[in-house]
Design an enzyme around this catalytic site. Structure first.
Site, PDB file in Angstrom:
ATOM      1  CB  SER A  84       4.906  -8.593   3.896  1.00  0.00           C
ATOM      2  OG  SER A  84       3.965  -7.685   3.360  1.00  0.00           O
ATOM      3  CD  GLU A 112      -4.546 -10.237   4.193  1.00  0.00           C
ATOM      4  OE1 GLU A 112      -3.772 -10.774   4.988  1.00  0.00           O
ATOM      5  OE2 GLU A 112      -4.194  -9.780   3.099  1.00  0.00           O
ATOM      6  CG  ASP A 129      -1.483 -15.175   1.220  1.00  0.00           C
ATOM      7  OD1 ASP A 129      -1.283 -15.995   0.310  1.00  0.00           O
ATOM      8  OD2 ASP A 129      -1.782 -13.980   1.010  1.00  0.00           O
TER       9      ASP A 129
HETATM   10  P1  ADP Z   1       2.003  -8.776   0.539  1.00  0.00           P
HETATM   11  O1  ADP Z   1       1.261  -9.509   1.613  1.00  0.00           O
HETATM   12  O2  ADP Z   1       1.962  -9.478  -0.768  1.00  0.00           O
HETATM   13  O3  ADP Z   1       3.390  -8.405   0.925  1.00  0.00           O
HETATM   14  P2  ADP Z   1      -0.070  -6.882   1.059  1.00  0.00           P
HETATM   15  O4  ADP Z   1      -0.537  -5.665   0.336  1.00  0.00           O
HETATM   16  O5  ADP Z   1      -1.039  -7.969   1.311  1.00  0.00           O
HETATM   17  O6  ADP Z   1       1.225  -7.402   0.293  1.00  0.00           O
HETATM   18  O7  ADP Z   1       0.483  -6.452   2.482  1.00  0.00           O
HETATM   19  C1  ADP Z   1       1.391  -5.382   2.608  1.00  0.00           C
HETATM   20  C2  ADP Z   1       0.993  -4.543   3.812  1.00  0.00           C
HETATM   21  O8  ADP Z   1       1.343  -5.233   5.033  1.00  0.00           O
HETATM   22  C3  ADP Z   1       1.734  -3.228   3.878  1.00  0.00           C
HETATM   23  O9  ADP Z   1       1.093  -2.236   3.120  1.00  0.00           O
HETATM   24  C4  ADP Z   1       1.700  -2.921   5.374  1.00  0.00           C
HETATM   25  O10 ADP Z   1       0.441  -2.360   5.734  1.00  0.00           O
HETATM   26  C5  ADP Z   1       1.790  -4.297   6.000  1.00  0.00           C
HETATM   27  N1  ADP Z   1       3.192  -4.610   6.350  1.00  0.00           N
HETATM   28  C6  ADP Z   1       3.927  -5.635   5.863  1.00  0.00           C
HETATM   29  N2  ADP Z   1       5.183  -5.645   6.405  1.00  0.00           N
HETATM   30  C7  ADP Z   1       5.229  -4.597   7.250  1.00  0.00           C
HETATM   31  C8  ADP Z   1       6.250  -4.027   8.102  1.00  0.00           C
HETATM   32  N3  ADP Z   1       7.462  -4.564   8.165  1.00  0.00           N
HETATM   33  N4  ADP Z   1       5.929  -2.923   8.828  1.00  0.00           N
HETATM   34  C9  ADP Z   1       4.710  -2.361   8.736  1.00  0.00           C
HETATM   35  N5  ADP Z   1       3.729  -2.833   7.958  1.00  0.00           N
HETATM   36  C10 ADP Z   1       3.966  -3.916   7.220  1.00  0.00           C
HETATM   37 MG    MG Z   2      -0.818 -10.018   1.552  1.00  0.00          MG
END
Ligand code: ADP
Ligand code: MG
Length: 412
Positions: free
Chosen positions: A144, A187, A199
């Site tokens: 995400s 990042e 990613d």
């Molecule tokens: P992954 O990339 O595996 O999903 P990460 O820890 O690298 O997990 O990234 C997650 C972080 O990205 C969240 O803690 C948040 O800070 C940010 N994030 C992701 N999606 C959203 C969203 N829809 N709204 C706000 N922040 C988000």
């Molecule tokens: Mg991530």
């Protein structure tokens, strides 16, 4: 048993929701809406930082960003999770982690991209207002965070006329490689997460209907047809929704183990190990042998799976071997690399028992997601079997996704 399917927003829905949030928050219409996908890795786990190959696909689940440039250098950011408090930042004051001006939380992923583009010589940029609406499950190992960065990167690219991204149908791969580096800088330096470029490469450089064979030594790519649907197959993603605090530091430790094994073997990276037997003899510490054995065997499995996909449709023996490679990948991550956990193992075992051709954890491990390659008509049954196994073990219910190889970052 009621299953929880995390459906992807359609392009229209995503555009609409992001634009609506933008208008409600800022009181005017955005210039446009850009988006970028999350990703799932089919095979090639924990080999990116060892110079090996991996095989991600872009998910249909995307982060949508409604965006408009401003005359000043202010950044105003909003997402449904934060709508009461719009994040306001000054593009002149953003600084890396640990420095005055460091950015906390989700705003780091967005503002960090603007910062990185300027650092890379693509400035000065205008400030901007941006509204984020994402359906990529957060923290599920489906990237995400990269979806946020890459949607931001293509938005700024087009609005500022940088000319790096091209379009979704005619992507500029060389330009996208530059955007990958900027998203990764964001990042690493602004969000403070020490990850490789897998990613961001997947989100910017995948193609619809294809898996991306990515060589992490030089970041070169090859697009491999991966149209499961037409072959009566599907890739089921099981989001365990488990996050283990144990994961803290484990990633760094695995990287350090690999570097130490490479040093003792006299190679630059473990991808350079040619003879697994000889390397096993040359190392004395059991832990380092196990780490090395995972990396070297996983690289071989990934190369083999890519070759099989190139050979022809997934059927008969070819399908069986692809499944077996996925199974072996999981067992190696569990036993030699020791990055699996109960939730991942239960998901993989249940999917296999329900008839999946292959099943494995995907992503960093210690939670996150598992994948299973199944007959399309057995999707629901397999998911039921996994949910049942979770319930029997007293685990929180997982969520499910169907991973169809989808379009890269851009304007849909
Ligand atoms: P992954 O990339 O595996 O999903 P990460 O820890 O690298 O997990 O990234 C997650 C972080 O990205 C969240 O803690 C948040 O800070 C940010 N994030 C992701 N999606 C959203 C969203 N829809 N709204 C706000 N922040 C988000
Ligand atoms: Mg991530």
């Amino acid at each position: 048993m009621e299953l929880s399917w995390s459906a992807a927003l359609s392009a229209e829905e995503g555009r609409e929701l992001a634009a609506q949030l933008f208008e409600e928050t800022f009181g005017y219409q955005p210039q446009d809406v850009w988006s970028a996908p999350g990703r799932v890795n089919v095979i090639g786990e924990h080999v990116d930082y060892n110079g090996g190959p991996c095989l991600p696909i872009a998910l249909p689940h995307r982060a949508f960003i409604a965006y408009a440039p401003r005359e000043d250098r202010l950044l105003r950011l909003v997402s449904p999770q934060t709508r009461e408090a719009v994040d306001e930042l000054d593009l002149d004051r953003i600084a890396p982690r640990g420095c005055e001006g460091e950015v906390s939380g989700w705003a780091a992923y967005l503002s960090g991209v603007a910062w990185a583009l300027e650092k890379s010589g693509y400035g000065p940029l205008h400030g901007f207002d941006a509204a984020l609406y994402s359906c990529v499950p957060r923290g599920g190992g489906l990237s995400s965070s990269a979806a946020l960065e890459c949607a931001m990167a293509v938005a700024i690219d087009e609005a500022e006329g940088l000319g790096l991204a091209g379009s979704v149908s005619e992507p500029n791969d060389a330009g996208r490689t530059i955007l990958v580096e900027c998203a990764r800088m964001a990042e690493n330096q602004i969000a403070g997460a020490n990850t490789g470029g897998l990613d961001q490469t997947a989100s910017l450089r995948c193609l619809s209907g294809h898996a991306l064979a990515l060589d992490c030594r030089d970041m070169s790519v090859e697009h491999i047809p991966f149209d499961l649907e037409s072959q009566g197959l599907a890739l089921l993603v099981i989001d365990t929704r488990a996050a283990h605090s144990l994961a803290d530091g484990q990633y760094g430790q695995r990287r350090a183990d690999c570097e130490e094994a490479a040093r003792q073997l006299g190679v630059e990276q473990l991808v350079d190990v040619e003879d697994l037997e000889a390397a096993t003899q040359a190392l004395s510490e059991e832990r380092l042998i196990k780490r090395m054995r995972h990396v070297v065997s996983e690289i071989a499995r990934t190369r083999a799976l890519i070759e099989l996909l190139k050979e022809g449709p997934l059927e008969g023996d070819r399908l069986k071997v692809v499944g077996a490679l996925m199974n072996d990948s999981h067992d190696s991550l569990r036993d030699d690399y020791e990055v699996s956990c109960l939730e991942l193992d239960v998901a993989v075992e249940a999917a296999r028992a329900a008839g999946a051709y292959g099943a494995r954890m995907t992503g960093g491990g210690f939670g996150g997601s598992a994948i299973a390659l199944v007959d399309r008509e057995r999707l629901e049954e397999t998911a039921q079997a996994v949910a049942q196994a979770y319930s029997e073990r007293g685990l929180d219910a997982p969520a499910f996704i169907v991973a169809v190889p989808s379009a890269p970052a851009g304007k849909l």
